[in-house]
Design an enzyme around this catalytic site. Structure first.
Site, PDB file in Angstrom:
ATOM      1  N   THR A  88       0.855  -1.187   0.000  1.00  0.00           N
ATOM      2  CA  THR A  88       0.000   0.000   0.000  1.00  0.00           C
ATOM      3  C   THR A  88       0.891   1.238   0.000  1.00  0.00           C
ATOM      4  O   THR A  88       1.972   1.254   0.587  1.00  0.00           O
ATOM      5  CB  THR A  88      -1.019  -0.024   1.161  1.00  0.00           C
ATOM      6  OG1 THR A  88      -1.851   1.139   1.049  1.00  0.00           O
ATOM      7  CG2 THR A  88      -0.354  -0.043   2.523  1.00  0.00           C
ATOM      8  N   GLU A  89       0.436   2.270  -0.723  1.00  0.00           N
ATOM      9  CA  GLU A  89       1.275   3.426  -1.023  1.00  0.00           C
ATOM     10  C   GLU A  89       1.838   4.120   0.207  1.00  0.00           C
ATOM     11  O   GLU A  89       2.894   4.731   0.156  1.00  0.00           O
ATOM     12  CB  GLU A  89       0.486   4.473  -1.834  1.00  0.00           C
ATOM     13  CG  GLU A  89       0.032   4.024  -3.200  1.00  0.00           C
ATOM     14  CD  GLU A  89      -1.373   3.468  -3.167  1.00  0.00           C
ATOM     15  OE1 GLU A  89      -1.612   2.473  -2.454  1.00  0.00           O
ATOM     16  OE2 GLU A  89      -2.240   4.034  -3.867  1.00  0.00           O
ATOM     17  N   ASN A  90       1.097   4.055   1.305  1.00  0.00           N
ATOM     18  CA  ASN A  90       1.534   4.796   2.494  1.00  0.00           C
ATOM     19  C   ASN A  90       2.579   4.050   3.311  1.00  0.00           C
ATOM     20  O   ASN A  90       2.791   4.381   4.478  1.00  0.00           O
ATOM     21  CB  ASN A  90       0.325   5.188   3.363  1.00  0.00           C
ATOM     22  CG  ASN A  90      -0.526   3.996   3.748  1.00  0.00           C
ATOM     23  OD1 ASN A  90      -0.807   3.139   2.929  1.00  0.00           O
ATOM     24  ND2 ASN A  90      -0.934   3.953   5.002  1.00  0.00           N
TER      25      ASN A  90
END
Lengths: 231, 239, 231, 239
Positions: free
Chosen positions: A54-56
């Site tokens: 996930t990008e975060n």
């Protein structure tokens, strides 16, 4: 003509997600876009060891925690609470997008407003009104070895989402490699939509009629089937 | 060398009008809520700082943090990737009324531009946004048969960041996904102000576990039980 | 003429290093180049808290360990064994040079073959023969808030090292801000060498005679003095 | 998912002739000596892999590791920042005899080019080397009144790296300054092969302490008591 009723007989989002999940390889690293694509994880076939990014800044996250068990420092890009699978890792945003752009993900799956046979994708805004927001979509379409789209075949108004040329603002050019719709599975290659699977009940003519771009055949077109108990 | 500041009020005391301020966090995690609220307190008491440009992935949610800054009228411009979300009325209203500017940057490009600023790289090429309206007016170039967009570094005057553990010389660790933009912003600002849940008096963080080395941090303040943005938003807290 | 004998009366490297060390501020982050500049740390004035950076990914290192106590995973850019001071940190090479190029160091001190009044520095090779090696020198001259040079004022053959224009291959253009030599301390500013200190025993004419570029005066020229017991 | 390989020989078995191989380490620390030696063993037994391009900060020291590769005649070209040092005869002799190529890259540019490759950044601007002979032929550009050189990413077919602790999915930590180029090279190669002193069978490394996430590692092999390059050089060991 068959007696195919598109609004009644097309696949549900869950069914599309199920079909997309069958193509997630064992041992692969995958990013599922916020919203509809996230549903794919639920249908990951048994026995496959898949690592979700996930990008975060999390690699290797698992299911959502039970309500009340959330730790809000442990979320995904959709801001939903997640849990960790064994072997997970944390990193900052630049390293996270290095994974994305740097070609380290095997697969990214996104939603779509429109897809064109040249691989162009429009999925971030439909017009100039309102507050625009792009998030990581423009990054995710670049770098992953395969960039797939899950989408209804047509809009709620019945307009085709597979089009000769995107008319909505683009998310990326020439980036989509496969499309899973409510009616068919298509590869995007050399400027063409190549039909790989379609619902058995829909005829080629009917499918072409609700598709805004030419469908090409290259080898067999398999039946698109989903488990009977999955609605 | 002791970078410790005794209060959040003191920590943000020298941020002037018109400053570019990076604020760490992503969604509900990693936001330095207490530093932001100290800045709002100062604005309410003195009318300053105003006309701020705020750099963050989002544009505030609910009625606290960046949303409260916007509501208070301190923010001239947001630089972010995802201003639109379910509780982003503070920004939305001002934006649709033409009262706040928006510089929309794809998330990975935002992260890389901030990292580039910290690393002394004035410009770089990325495939992200090529052929889209967000690349309009930007130089493009072909490398090895693929097209790329040239992006510039993104610097700021101040960074407000949140960590888990810190020491007096500014070494920091982060808690899980609350890491996000915080270590990058620490590198990219002229002055980096950090709040940490635990400030160790000695210099005792394991050197192998330091995520942000102290060289990137100018001031550090302890906020022992920091508020979590997500919890504040969900419970409807208004600041 | 005074009876100044340059070979006998000039400062030793240790004395130059001592002088350079006096300008290292309390609380500063400093990179000392391999070799001669490294000696500066030894003369760091009491009571100043200085954090030393080394290119290979260590911030906050201390003295060399006793012989036999070396851990060869704990070295500096000169490959010498080091120890850690409290508050140290490790990081990879890209982060390390982010500190260098990104303007995070307060001071970098390097050696020199030649320095020119425009701030150009030549310190990495003297000709085209042999095996070239550049290391981190070309990075270190950019980014640090102050880039100082420590050097003998003249070569072993008596040729000036402060020259109107570098003739050896450049390490960096317009990068040097201060020079500590065996005879003088000079600022490099606006295309000029500005004399700040000189040994009391050498006259201005004598100093100019062994300098390959014009010396400028801007305000007082102080006496360059070092502790009597330091040789 | 299990990336574990049972021997160093097996780990390096598919590196072909003419490959570009990044090798971690800086000076005497962080070099994957056992992987390198396994590659030399293969070359001696089979004549392959040969004509390698090796990317490392240095060009080998003493009679082991990269120096032994060069001596054995496997290396066509070195890409490095500092080939010259007190025990670098293996490279020096071949270089002065015109039997090996050298691509000299400033250390920070080398690190950034490798990082850029891993991050999907095909080119970037750096102040480093501007106006020097190492910038000859490279595009330059002015940003904010200062001149910069454009540098390209640096990719490789393989990376051989050394870590301290690793798990079966390739998560890794490093020991002190042995970190250096290893995490960057892990990102930049088509296939990354890691040796670690401790390979934990379970996936039990603290997610907050992972330095190289497993996504960057393709094969991992345990070498319980790894040789230290510096010690081998100092004791004159010949491989």
């Amino acid at each position: 003509m068959s007696n195919f009723n598109i609004m009644e007989d097309k696949l549900s989002n869950a069914q599309i997600a199920w079909r997309a999940a069958q193509d997630i390889d064992d041992g692969s690293y995958v990013n599922l876009g916020i919203g509809f694509p996230e549903m794919i994880a639920k249908f990951q076939p048994e026995g496959r060891d898949v690592t979700y990014h996930t990008e975060n800044g999390v690699l290797g996250f698992g299911k959502a925690p039970a309500e009340g068990e959330e730790d809000w420092d442990l979320i995904n890009a959709g801001k939903k609470a997640i849990t960790l699978n064994p072997g997970a890792s944390f990193f900052h945003h630049a390293d996270s997008f290095a994974m994305v752009r740097g070609g380290h993900l095997d697969l990214a799956v996104l939603g779509a407003y429109q897809v064109a046979p040249n691989g162009d994708l429009a999925n971030w805004r439909v017009g100039s009104k309102g507050v625009p927001a792009v998030g990581g979509a423009m990054d995710l379409v670049h770098g992953a070895k395969r960039v797939a789209v899950v989408t209804d075949h047509i809009t709620k108004k019945g307009e085709p989402k597979l089009v000769e040329q995107c008319t909505f603002p683009l998310t990326g050019v020439g980036c989509v490699t496969r499309v899973y719709t409510s009616l068919a599975v298509l590869d995007v290659s050399e400027g063409k939509f190549i039909l790989r699977e379609k619902l058995p009940a829909i005829s080629m003519d009917e499918l072409q009629a609700v598709t805004g771009a030419t469908l090409h055949i290259d080898g067999d077109v398999a039946d698109l089937t989903v488990p009977e108990n999955l609605k | 060398m002791d970078k410790t500041i005794s209060s959040v009020a003191e920590a943000v005391a020298d941020i002037p009008d018109d400053a570019d301020v990076m604020i760490g966090g992503f969604g509900g995690s990693g936001a330095p809520i207490e530093l932001i609220h100290a800045l709002i307190d100062r604005f309410r008491a003195t009318g300053s700082p105003k006309n701020l440009t705020v750099i963050n992935n989002n544009a505030g949610n609910g009625f606290i943090g960046i949303a409260a800054m916007i509501k208070a009228g301190m923010v001239k411009k947001m630089v972010c990737s995802f201003p639109r979300s379910s509780n982003a009325e503070a920004f939305n209203e001002k934006f649709l009324a033409g009262e706040i500017e928006l510089d929309l940057v794809p998330q990975g490009t935002l992260a890389e531009r901030i990292r580039a600023a910290g690393a002394g790289i004035p410009a770089f090429y990325t495939p992200t946004s090529f052929g889209t309206e967000l690349a309009e007016g930007k130089p493009t170039e072909e490398f090895d048969g693929k097209m790329y967009v040239r992006e510039r570094w993104l610097k700021a005057d101040f960074a407000l960041i949140k960590g888990e553990k810190g020491d007096v010389v500014g070494n920091m660790t982060y808690r899980m996904a609350a890491r996000n933009f915080n270590p990058l912003m620490a590198m990219a600002a002229e002055k980096t102000i950090a709040q940490v849940a635990e400030l160790v008096e000695t210099r005792s963080i394991d050197p192998q576990q330091v995520v942000t080395p102290g060289i990137f941090v100018d001031a550090i303040v302890q906020v022992s039980e920091p508020e979590q943005e997500e919890v504040l938003v969900r419970t409807g807290v208004v600041y």
